[in-house]
Write a protein that holds these residues in place. Structure first.
Motif, mmCIF file in Angstrom:
data_model
loop_
_atom_site.group_PDB
_atom_site.id
_atom_site.type_symbol
_atom_site.label_atom_id
_atom_site.label_comp_id
_atom_site.label_asym_id
_atom_site.label_seq_id
_atom_site.Cartn_x
_atom_site.Cartn_y
_atom_site.Cartn_z
ATOM 1 N N LEU A 36 0.692 -1.188 0.134
ATOM 2 C CA LEU A 36 0.109 0.177 -0.030
ATOM 3 C C LEU A 36 0.833 1.391 0.046
ATOM 4 N N GLN A 37 1.979 1.045 1.372
ATOM 5 C CA GLN A 37 3.201 2.776 0.592
ATOM 6 C C GLN A 37 3.759 2.674 -0.775
ATOM 7 N N ALA A 38 3.562 1.470 -1.327
ATOM 8 C CA ALA A 38 4.446 1.718 -3.001
ATOM 9 C C ALA A 38 3.439 2.309 -3.595
ATOM 10 N N GLY A 39 1.932 1.999 -3.617
ATOM 11 C CA GLY A 39 0.994 3.201 -4.485
ATOM 12 C C GLY A 39 0.111 2.611 -4.853
ATOM 13 N N ALA A 40 -0.361 0.799 -4.722
ATOM 14 C CA ALA A 40 -1.325 -0.334 -4.838
ATOM 15 C C ALA A 40 -2.580 0.131 -3.770
ATOM 16 N N SER A 41 -3.239 0.039 -4.885
ATOM 17 C CA SER A 41 -4.645 0.568 -4.101
ATOM 18 C C SER A 41 -4.942 -0.526 -3.312
ATOM 19 N N ARG A 42 -6.397 -0.626 -2.737
ATOM 20 C CA ARG A 42 -6.730 -1.776 -0.918
ATOM 21 C C ARG A 42 -7.396 -2.744 -2.442
ATOM 22 N N ALA A 43 -8.027 -1.772 -3.363
ATOM 23 C CA ALA A 43 -8.720 -3.336 -4.081
ATOM 24 C C ALA A 43 -7.903 -4.026 -4.605
ATOM 25 N N ASP A 44 -6.607 -3.929 -5.454
ATOM 26 C CA ASP A 44 -5.579 -4.431 -5.874
ATOM 27 C C ASP A 44 -5.382 -5.378 -5.320
ATOM 28 N N VAL A 45 -5.259 -4.539 -3.601
ATOM 29 C CA VAL A 45 -4.438 -6.063 -3.014
ATOM 30 C C VAL A 45 -4.940 -6.715 -2.103
ATOM 31 N N ILE A 46 -6.582 -6.464 -2.048
ATOM 32 C CA ILE A 46 -8.166 -7.420 -1.830
ATOM 33 C C ILE A 46 -8.257 -9.045 -3.124
ATOM 34 N N ASP A 47 -8.237 -7.778 -4.693
ATOM 35 C CA ASP A 47 -7.580 -8.512 -5.554
ATOM 36 C C ASP A 47 -7.359 -10.275 -5.480
ATOM 37 N N ALA A 48 -5.501 -9.678 -5.608
ATOM 38 C CA ALA A 48 -4.304 -10.468 -4.440
ATOM 39 C C ALA A 48 -4.496 -11.279 -3.682
ATOM 40 N N LEU A 49 -5.129 -11.241 -2.705
ATOM 41 C CA LEU A 49 -5.597 -12.392 -1.528
ATOM 42 C C LEU A 49 -6.550 -12.925 -2.356
ATOM 43 N N HIS A 50 -7.576 -12.634 -2.918
ATOM 44 C CA HIS A 50 -8.580 -13.673 -3.496
ATOM 45 C C HIS A 50 -7.552 -14.378 -3.897
ATOM 46 N N GLU A 51 -7.055 -14.003 -4.646
ATOM 47 C CA GLU A 51 -5.995 -15.363 -5.496
ATOM 48 C C GLU A 51 -4.946 -16.419 -4.956
ATOM 49 N N GLN A 52 -4.957 -16.126 -3.517
ATOM 50 C CA GLN A 52 -4.448 -17.252 -2.925
ATOM 51 C C GLN A 52 -5.607 -17.337 -1.724
ATOM 52 N N GLY A 53 -6.792 -17.156 -1.592
ATOM 53 C CA GLY A 53 -7.630 -18.243 -1.314
ATOM 54 C C GLY A 53 -8.300 -17.528 0.054
ATOM 55 N N PHE A 54 -8.112 -15.605 0.131
ATOM 56 C CA PHE A 54 -8.940 -15.439 0.810
ATOM 57 C C PHE A 54 -10.267 -14.736 0.436
ATOM 58 N N GLN A 55 -10.730 -15.158 1.801
ATOM 59 C CA GLN A 55 -12.238 -15.139 1.707
ATOM 60 C C GLN A 55 -12.968 -13.839 2.241
ATOM 61 N N MET A 56 -12.449 -12.459 2.681
ATOM 62 C CA MET A 56 -12.540 -11.725 3.062
ATOM 63 C C MET A 56 -13.369 -10.608 2.431
ATOM 64 N N LYS A 57 -14.373 -10.297 2.396
ATOM 65 C CA LYS A 57 -14.826 -9.071 1.466
ATOM 66 C C LYS A 57 -14.063 -7.627 1.886
ATOM 67 N N SER A 58 -14.385 -6.574 1.487
ATOM 68 C CA SER A 58 -13.604 -5.481 1.567
ATOM 69 C C SER A 58 -14.276 -5.037 2.273
#
Length: 108
Positions: A36-58
């Motif tokens: 996030l400090q490097a400039g990525a959006s939270r939405a992009d981070v959530i998408d990456a987490l979902h790809e790795q199996g996280f099921q957490m909503k926004s």
């Protein structure tokens, strides 16, 4: 009860997939913060987490992020010392030291 076996079972539980989403997120929190400090959006981070199996909503992710940041910024717990007085062990918290600011203009 085999203590060694119990310890191994508990370690496996701590690393297992049945842990809460918050526990899994806490494990990678520093990497999320760096991203996030490097400039990525939270939405992009959530998408990456979902790809790795996280099921957490926004919304849950935003709340978890807030809680993890709060945990990180909390003051550390006071240390406890054990003193021996007359052969008896006494538990004593460490002394709190107040460090006032050097700005004394408020006292004038």
């Amino acid at each position: 009860m085999d203590k060694v076996n119990l310890v191994e079972v508990l370690k496996n539980l701590a690393k297992g997939e049945r842990r809460s989403e918050m526990a899994k997120l806490r494990e990678v929190f520093s990497h999320i913060e760096d991203t996030l400090q490097a400039g990525a959006s939270r939405a992009d981070v959530i998408d990456a987490l979902h790809e790795q199996g996280f099921q957490m909503k926004s919304r849950s992710f935003h709340t978890a992020l807030y809680r993890l940041r709060s945990e990180k910024n909390r003051l550390p717990h006071r240390e406890v010392r054990t003193l021996k007085i007359a052969g008896v062990e006494v538990v004593s918290p460490t002394r709190f030291v107040h460090n006032p600011t050097t700005d004394n203009d408020l006292l004038k």
